[in-house]
Design a protein around this motif. Sequence first.
Motif, short mmCIF file in Angstrom:
data_model
loop_
_atom_site.label_atom_id
_atom_site.label_comp_id
_atom_site.label_asym_id
_atom_site.label_seq_id
_atom_site.Cartn_x
_atom_site.Cartn_y
_atom_site.Cartn_z
N LEU A 24 -2.64 -7.36 15.16
CA LEU A 24 -2.54 -5.92 15.46
C LEU A 24 -3.13 -5.58 16.83
CD1 LEU A 24 -3.16 -3.16 12.85
CD2 LEU A 24 -4.11 -2.91 15.12
N PHE A 26 4.66 5.12 6.24
CA PHE A 26 4.59 6.48 5.68
C PHE A 26 4.52 7.55 6.79
CE2 PHE A 26 2.19 10.15 4.11
CZ PHE A 26 2.94 10.49 3.01
N PHE A 27 3.63 7.36 7.77
CA PHE A 27 3.51 8.37 8.83
C PHE A 27 4.64 8.22 9.85
CE2 PHE A 27 -1.05 7.85 7.56
CZ PHE A 27 -1.12 9.05 6.87
N PHE A 86 0.84 -1.20 0.00
CA PHE A 86 0.00 0.00 0.00
C PHE A 86 0.87 1.25 0.00
CE2 PHE A 86 -1.94 3.65 1.90
CZ PHE A 86 -3.19 3.69 1.28
N PRO A 119 -6.90 2.60 9.12
CA PRO A 119 -7.41 1.30 8.65
C PRO A 119 -7.92 1.36 7.21
CG PRO A 119 -9.06 2.39 9.99
CD PRO A 119 -7.85 3.29 10.00
N ASP A 174 1.22 -3.86 11.09
CA ASP A 174 0.44 -4.11 9.87
C ASP A 174 0.46 -5.61 9.63
OD1 ASP A 174 -0.28 -2.02 7.30
OD2 ASP A 174 -0.21 -4.16 6.82
N CYS A 224 0.22 0.50 9.61
CA CYS A 224 1.29 1.43 9.23
C CYS A 224 1.74 1.28 7.79
CB CYS A 224 2.49 1.26 10.16
SG CYS A 224 3.31 -0.34 9.97
N GLY A 225 1.38 0.18 7.10
CA GLY A 225 1.91 -0.03 5.75
C GLY A 225 3.43 -0.03 5.81
C1 LIG Z 1 -5.03 2.58 4.28
S1 LIG Z 1 -3.62 1.55 4.38
C2 LIG Z 1 -2.58 2.55 5.36
C3 LIG Z 1 -1.09 2.36 5.19
C4 LIG Z 1 -0.16 3.40 5.79
N1 LIG Z 1 -0.66 4.06 6.97
C5 LIG Z 1 0.28 4.40 4.74
O1 LIG Z 1 -0.03 5.58 4.90
O2 LIG Z 1 0.96 4.03 3.79
C6 LIG Z 1 -4.18 0.29 5.43
C7 LIG Z 1 -3.15 -0.72 5.86
O3 LIG Z 1 -3.79 -1.59 6.81
C8 LIG Z 1 -3.33 -2.91 6.64
N2 LIG Z 1 -4.39 -3.76 7.21
C9 LIG Z 1 -5.65 -3.94 6.77
N3 LIG Z 1 -6.35 -4.73 7.60
C10 LIG Z 1 -5.52 -5.09 8.61
C11 LIG Z 1 -5.66 -5.88 9.78
N4 LIG Z 1 -6.82 -6.49 10.05
N5 LIG Z 1 -4.60 -6.01 10.59
C12 LIG Z 1 -3.44 -5.38 10.31
N6 LIG Z 1 -3.24 -4.61 9.22
C13 LIG Z 1 -4.27 -4.45 8.37
C14 LIG Z 1 -3.06 -3.04 5.15
O4 LIG Z 1 -2.08 -4.02 4.89
C15 LIG Z 1 -2.59 -1.61 4.78
O5 LIG Z 1 -1.19 -1.51 4.78
#
Ligand SMILES: C[S@@+](CC[C@H](N)C(=O)[O-])C[C@H]1O[C@@H](n2cnc3c(N)ncnc32)[C@H](O)[C@@H]1O
Length: 355
Positions: free
Chosen positions: A262, A222-223, A187, A284, A238, A218-219
Motif C-alpha cells: 500500500l 465502499f467509498f 470487510f 485503516p 488494499d 479500500c476493501g
Molecule cells: C476498516 S477496513 C476498510 C474497508 C473499506 N474502506 C470499506 O469501507 O469497506 C480496513 C481495510 O484495510 C485492509 N488492510 C489492513 N491492513 C492493511 C495493510 N497493512 N495494507 C493494506 N491493506 C490493509 C483490510 O483488508 C480492510 O479491507
Amino acid sequence: MAREVELVIDDIAFGGKGVGRAEGKAVFVPFTIDGERVAARIVREKKSFAEAELVRLEKSSPERVAPPCPYFGRCGGCSYQHMGYEHQLHWKSRQVAQALQRIGKFREPPLQPIVPSPLEYGYRNRITVHVEDGVVGFFRRDLHRLIDIEQCPISAPEVNAELTSLRARRPRDGHYTLRARSGPRVFSQNNDAVAEKLAEAIAGLVPAGQTLLMDAYCGAGFFAKRLLGKFARTVGLDWDIHAIAAAEAGAGPNEKYFAGDLAGRLAAELSQADPALTTVIVDPPATGLQEEVREVLRAYPVGTLLYVSCNPPTLARDLAELGARWTLRSVQPFDMFPQTAEIEALAHLTSAASS
Ligand SMILES: C[S@@+](CC[C@H](N)C(=O)[O-])C[C@H]1O[C@@H](n2cnc3c(N)ncnc32)[C@H](O)[C@@H]1O
C-alpha cells in the motif's frame, strides 16, 4: 478477601468503563455512569490505577435504563445498554475529544457533533459467532469462554434469523459469519444507515474539480464507488486480494484497484499527481496507519486527506504524527455501533496544496 471501595463515578473512559477515584488512584468500573455513587470490588490493582467490579449502586443516575438484552453484562459485545442513547452519544464525543487532547496534543480539537445511528438496536448486518462443544455464541466479557446466544438484539432481524437456523443445524466447532445479505467474504461496513451517512459526509468534503482519488485500505471499494462522479480517476489499495477482486468486478475504465504494498503504490501515485487536485482517503484497521504510510503522507501533503478511523487513540496518534504540513479542519464522530464501546470518526485535513 478482595477489597471493596466506595466511589463516585466522574468519567467514562474509551472502552466503556466508568472511572472514579479511591485513595488518589483511578478505579475503572464497568456498567457505571457518571454521577453514580457505587460500591465496587477491586479485582486488579496496578501502581496508578485499579480495575473493579460493581457490587452495589448506592446512588443511581437518571441516565440509567433497563438493558433489553438478557446476556448484557456477561456477553463481551455491548458496554452501554444500561445507559440512555443520548448519554452514550455524549460520552462517545467526549472520548474522541479526550483522545485528541491527551494523545494527539490538540488543545482545542475541531470536533463536529456526533452523527447518531437511526437504529439503536437491530442495526448490525453481520456478526461472527463461535461454536464449541454445542455452545453457539459470543465470548464472555473478560473470559475466553463462550456464552450461548439465542438472539442478539443489536443485530438485524435477518442476522438473527440466520442465527436461529445455524443453531437448528447443530453446527460443528468453528467460527461462522452470519450476514443480513449474501456478498463477498471481505470487510464490509456493519451499520448500513450510518455507513451511508459517513460516505455522504466524505462526499461533502471533497472539493470540486478533483482529478485523482486514492482510496487507501479500500476493501471492496465502499467509498471509492460512491465517489466516482467526483474524480477523473480513482485508485483503490488494499492487501486483501478477495476485496480487490470484489472491487474490480464491474469497475469502469477510470477505476483501478491494486492488492499489495500500500505505502509503495500510494507514494508512486502521489509523486506523479497534481497535489491540489488530489484527495486521499485512508480507512485503516484499529491499529491505525503504518509508519510507512504516515511517511508517504508527510512527504506528499496533497490538497485533501479524509481519515476514517475506528479507534480514536490511533487516530489521535496518527494525526499528531502527520506533522506541520497538514492542518486538521474537523473531526466528526459517527455512532456506527450503538450499545458498544466502538467509535467511528472522520477527520478532515488539508495542506497548503489545497489553496
Ligand atoms: C476498516 S477496513 C476498510 C474497508 C473499506 N474502506 C470499506 O469501507 O469497506 C480496513 C481495510 O484495510 C485492509 N488492510 C489492513 N491492513 C492493511 C495493510 N497493512 N495494507 C493494506 N491493506 C490493509 C483490510 O483488508 C480492510 O479491507
